[in-house]
Design an enzyme around this catalytic site. Sequence first.
Site, PDB file in Angstrom:
ATOM      1  CG  ASP A   7      -6.164  -5.063  -1.489  1.00 26.10           C
ATOM      2  OD1 ASP A   7      -6.082  -5.635  -2.597  1.00 26.10           O
ATOM      3  OD2 ASP A   7      -7.140  -4.367  -1.162  1.00 26.10           O
ATOM      4  CD  GLU A  67      -6.661  -9.352  -3.385  1.00 30.40           C
ATOM      5  OE1 GLU A  67      -7.155  -9.795  -2.337  1.00 30.40           O
ATOM      6  OE2 GLU A  67      -7.116  -8.375  -4.005  1.00 30.40           O
ATOM      7  CG  ASP A 139      -8.387  -0.461  -0.072  1.00 28.53           C
ATOM      8  OD1 ASP A 139      -8.710  -1.257  -0.970  1.00 28.53           O
ATOM      9  OD2 ASP A 139      -8.738   0.732  -0.065  1.00 28.53           O
TER      10      ASP A 139
END
Length: 162
Positions: A7, A67, A139
């Site tokens: 991420d 992502e 996260d």
Amino acid sequence: MLILGIDPGLGTTGWGIISADGNRLSHVANGQIRTDAKAPLAQRLLALDAALTDLILMHRPGGAAVEEVFVNANPQSTLKLGQARGVCLLNAARANLDVGEYAARLVKKSVVGVGNASKDQIHAMVGRLLPGAAIAGPDAADALAVAITHAHHQATARRIAR
């Protein structure tokens, strides 16, 4: 197969590694890479690259998933996020990993069942899918969700290819 989920973020990049054996998923490790907000941008990107390199060398994943960037109201924030994401993609490619890229809505839908799930819902569902995992923060939970999404998509692709 070990999968590294990422991420990306300039301030904090979440990471998570899972083991995928067919439909069986298990937690391997997770954490957060933080960069010094006072450092110049180039140094922050270099620190992110070095930390990801260390992670890949330590765990030797067979694949990675990152992502995709979402657009913020602040164009500068979006640009910096894109630069951090670029470092993540470059690092995984340099390690010869196959890299999957997933939109945040798809990750949320894959893990929680709805594309507008909150961070708390993602964290809770990742905890259920990977029992016993001590998740390092939101996260890291997002990164594990990205890895889970990649594992599910790979399993589906293998079934279709048969």
